[in-house]
Scaffold this motif. Sequence first.
Motif, PDB file in Angstrom:
ATOM      1  N   ARG A 130       0.832  -1.220   0.000  1.00  0.00           N
ATOM      2  CA  ARG A 130       0.000   0.000   0.000  1.00  0.00           C
ATOM      3  C   ARG A 130       0.868   1.272   0.000  1.00  0.00           C
ATOM      4  O   ARG A 130       0.636   2.211   0.744  1.00  0.00           O
ATOM      5  CB  ARG A 130      -0.895  -0.018   1.222  1.00  0.00           C
ATOM      6  N   GLY A 131       1.910   1.260  -0.845  1.00  0.00           N
ATOM      7  CA  GLY A 131       2.791   2.424  -0.944  1.00  0.00           C
ATOM      8  C   GLY A 131       2.188   3.489  -1.831  1.00  0.00           C
ATOM      9  O   GLY A 131       0.967   3.565  -2.004  1.00  0.00           O
ATOM     10  N   ALA A 132       3.062   4.293  -2.435  1.00  0.00           N
ATOM     11  CA  ALA A 132       2.579   5.431  -3.228  1.00  0.00           C
ATOM     12  C   ALA A 132       2.441   5.099  -4.710  1.00  0.00           C
ATOM     13  O   ALA A 132       1.916   5.888  -5.464  1.00  0.00           O
ATOM     14  CB  ALA A 132       3.530   6.604  -3.047  1.00  0.00           C
ATOM     15  N   TYR A 133       2.931   3.927  -5.133  1.00  0.00           N
ATOM     16  CA  TYR A 133       2.877   3.510  -6.542  1.00  0.00           C
ATOM     17  C   TYR A 133       3.660   4.465  -7.443  1.00  0.00           C
ATOM     18  O   TYR A 133       3.301   4.668  -8.600  1.00  0.00           O
ATOM     19  CB  TYR A 133       1.429   3.379  -7.044  1.00  0.00           C
ATOM     20  N   ASN A 191      -7.008   1.692  -9.828  1.00  0.00           N
ATOM     21  CA  ASN A 191      -7.969   2.334  -8.923  1.00  0.00           C
ATOM     22  C   ASN A 191      -8.902   1.309  -8.252  1.00  0.00           C
ATOM     23  O   ASN A 191      -8.568   0.121  -8.165  1.00  0.00           O
ATOM     24  CB  ASN A 191      -8.727   3.475  -9.602  1.00  0.00           C
ATOM     25  N   ARG A 192     -10.056   1.781  -7.779  1.00  0.00           N
ATOM     26  CA  ARG A 192     -10.829   0.985  -6.819  1.00  0.00           C
ATOM     27  C   ARG A 192     -11.921   0.123  -7.438  1.00  0.00           C
ATOM     28  O   ARG A 192     -12.586   0.548  -8.374  1.00  0.00           O
ATOM     29  CB  ARG A 192     -11.448   1.914  -5.773  1.00  0.00           C
ATOM     30  N   LEU A 219      -7.681  -1.745  -4.324  1.00  0.00           N
ATOM     31  CA  LEU A 219      -7.055  -0.600  -4.987  1.00  0.00           C
ATOM     32  C   LEU A 219      -5.868  -1.076  -5.817  1.00  0.00           C
ATOM     33  O   LEU A 219      -5.027  -1.841  -5.328  1.00  0.00           O
ATOM     34  CB  LEU A 219      -6.574   0.414  -3.931  1.00  0.00           C
ATOM     35  N   HIS A 220      -5.802  -0.587  -7.067  1.00  0.00           N
ATOM     36  CA  HIS A 220      -4.617  -0.777  -7.917  1.00  0.00           C
ATOM     37  C   HIS A 220      -4.143  -2.232  -8.027  1.00  0.00           C
ATOM     38  O   HIS A 220      -2.952  -2.519  -7.908  1.00  0.00           O
ATOM     39  CB  HIS A 220      -3.464   0.105  -7.411  1.00  0.00           C
ATOM     40  N   HIS A 274       1.330   5.325 -12.958  1.00  0.00           N
ATOM     41  CA  HIS A 274       1.111   6.119 -11.747  1.00  0.00           C
ATOM     42  C   HIS A 274       2.275   7.070 -11.460  1.00  0.00           C
ATOM     43  O   HIS A 274       2.686   7.230 -10.310  1.00  0.00           O
ATOM     44  CB  HIS A 274       0.855   5.170 -10.569  1.00  0.00           C
ATOM     45  N   TYR A 326       4.163  10.439 -10.628  1.00  0.00           N
ATOM     46  CA  TYR A 326       3.864  11.708  -9.945  1.00  0.00           C
ATOM     47  C   TYR A 326       4.787  12.745 -10.567  1.00  0.00           C
ATOM     48  O   TYR A 326       6.006  12.633 -10.466  1.00  0.00           O
ATOM     49  CB  TYR A 326       4.220  11.634  -8.464  1.00  0.00           C
ATOM     50  N   ASP A 379      -8.609  13.717  -5.969  1.00  0.00           N
ATOM     51  CA  ASP A 379      -8.350  12.284  -6.131  1.00  0.00           C
ATOM     52  C   ASP A 379      -9.594  11.721  -6.822  1.00  0.00           C
ATOM     53  O   ASP A 379     -10.317  10.916  -6.256  1.00  0.00           O
ATOM     54  CB  ASP A 379      -8.111  11.638  -4.760  1.00  0.00           C
ATOM     55  N   GLN A 399      -7.607  10.227 -13.841  1.00  0.00           N
ATOM     56  CA  GLN A 399      -7.623  10.493 -12.407  1.00  0.00           C
ATOM     57  C   GLN A 399      -6.576  11.562 -12.125  1.00  0.00           C
ATOM     58  O   GLN A 399      -5.400  11.356 -12.423  1.00  0.00           O
ATOM     59  CB  GLN A 399      -7.250   9.205 -11.633  1.00  0.00           C
ATOM     60  N   TYR A 456      -4.722  13.011  -9.221  1.00  0.00           N
ATOM     61  CA  TYR A 456      -4.441  12.751  -7.804  1.00  0.00           C
ATOM     62  C   TYR A 456      -3.317  13.698  -7.407  1.00  0.00           C
ATOM     63  O   TYR A 456      -2.265  13.709  -8.057  1.00  0.00           O
ATOM     64  CB  TYR A 456      -4.056  11.277  -7.604  1.00  0.00           C
ATOM     65  N   PHE A 474      -1.867  11.926   0.052  1.00  0.00           N
ATOM     66  CA  PHE A 474      -1.474  10.990   1.119  1.00  0.00           C
ATOM     67  C   PHE A 474       0.037  10.902   1.295  1.00  0.00           C
ATOM     68  O   PHE A 474       0.530  10.096   2.080  1.00  0.00           O
ATOM     69  CB  PHE A 474      -2.049   9.590   0.860  1.00  0.00           C
ATOM     70  N   GLU A 515      -3.640   9.827 -14.185  1.00  0.00           N
ATOM     71  CA  GLU A 515      -3.736   8.394 -14.478  1.00  0.00           C
ATOM     72  C   GLU A 515      -4.870   8.184 -15.475  1.00  0.00           C
ATOM     73  O   GLU A 515      -6.040   8.302 -15.123  1.00  0.00           O
ATOM     74  CB  GLU A 515      -4.025   7.628 -13.185  1.00  0.00           C
TER      75      GLU A 515
END
Length: 353
Positions: A68-71, A81-82, A106-107, A180, A182, A252, A289, A291, A295, A317
């Motif tokens: 569950r990191g930042a991807y 996504n979800r 998620l992802h 993903h 950033y 998000d 997306q 984002y 987080f 995304e």
Amino acid sequence: MSITKKFLANTKSGLKVESYTLSNSNGMEVDILNLGGIVYSLRVPDRNGRIDDVVLGYDDIESYLKPRGAYFGAIVGRHANRIGDACFELNGIEYKLAKNDGENQLHGGIKGFDKVIWQAKVIGGDNEKLQLSYLSKDGEEGFPGNLEVKVIYSVTEENELKIEYYAAADKDTVVNLTNHSYFNLTGQASGDILNHKVMINADKFTVNDDKALPTGEILEVQGTPMDFTSLTEVGKNINSNYDQIVFGSGYDHNWVLNTKGDISKMAAEVVDEKSGRVLEVYTTKPGVQLYTGNFLHEAETGKGGVKYDKRSGLCLETQYFPNALKHKNFPSPILKAGEQYRHVTIYKFTLAK
Ligand code: GLA
């Protein structure tokens, strides 16, 4: 448009991680890992010819494997996504998926496409491209069907990072792939992106519940903080008390692109007046997306020891709308057995006029 390869690290779990550098004659260089197809570094000139790395990431490869990191920079799949309640029904069968976001998925689940080693191959003759392949087995993270996935990365003389995604399965399944990355167009070590200006070519967005899951409702952006139909500073409304912004602790959300899959039209644009760098996004996908790194937090040590605080980067995304399996009014991410999934997204770097 040439590619060089280097060995990077062996992870504790025994993964052999390699990096491939894709470059063009303008000084643009992109490092891609065989781990997760991660865009590890993306270096482009600013208006004065100064080269900076404009994507967030880690120096330490182990950090990419955190649950569950930042991807950062990764290819996300089998389903980006979800998916609500981590389950869906297809052909009368209920598939239960791995949960990694409360009750939702998620992802792609606990070990998604971002955490596996892809087979890398340089293809394309004179114009070299990097082809990454991965076989996602029937039942992986709960998804039906053996899925053969190919992602082809290339860098063009027009300063584009082009990503082509292909997939085919031996059973009906779902596929929604994205990248993903950033972006921080001033450079990955330069603080937040609140001064970046964003345009999203979309008159509508999909409404989220308080768990960032689309409810099925589609609303007009006009008159709301979701309106990016013309270039608007990210920070302008990011602390607004509009419920959607409160639910996401910032942006998000998925926007319904006016481009409707037409890759010749611009889907989104980001302008950084400080460096003069501009990012244009083109895609065959119906949604994007935005984002805003809500987080991220200072505990996140990035490249060069930089602390990535909240909003140090933003993601665009390109995707099917999240939770589309639960909403008949959303384009369907179902891939029939034997059919081909194809998606192309281009991230193009230019300079402000
Ligand atoms: C996506 C999601 C966010 C968050 C990030 C990764 O953009 O929509 O909610 O999970 O990925 O941290």
